[in-house]
Design a protein around this motif. Sequence first.
Motif: not given
Length: 137
Positions: A3-6, A8-13, A21-31
């Motif tokens: 029920t959950v999608i995660e 990882s994306v690379q975000a640049r501040m 600066e490159t930052l690790p980030a996670v996009l998530s979606y929960d049904r």
Amino acid sequence: MSTVIEQSVQARMVASAPQMETLPAVLSYDRRDPFAVRMVFPAPATLEGTEVSWEFARELLAAGLDTPAGVGDVRVRPFGYDRTVLEFHAAEGIAMVHVRTAEVRRFLRRAQGLVPAGDEFRFLDLDGSLTELLGGS
């Protein structure tokens, strides 16, 4: 089926310095919370040294890929050919990050596969939410 999608994306501040600066980030979606997405930045990537999580509408994220969207704490807009800018507004200031549009589109396709746009209401647990709101009665 999960029920959950995660993802990882690379975000640049975006900063005043010429290099971002490159930052690790996670996009998530929960049904179980079908209208919302969450973007999480790990503790080492934040000024406070604690994990920071922003929750906002999936519809806002999708709309912001093609045209500026949002007027509140989270705003999303296209930037150039292959980037999307997410702005996070807080009392401490504004954080702006660039992410690859292709990564966001991939994430949204996966979320769409889990809960099609327009069908979110079918996944709401209204009884559970009402019980929680009323203090478990």
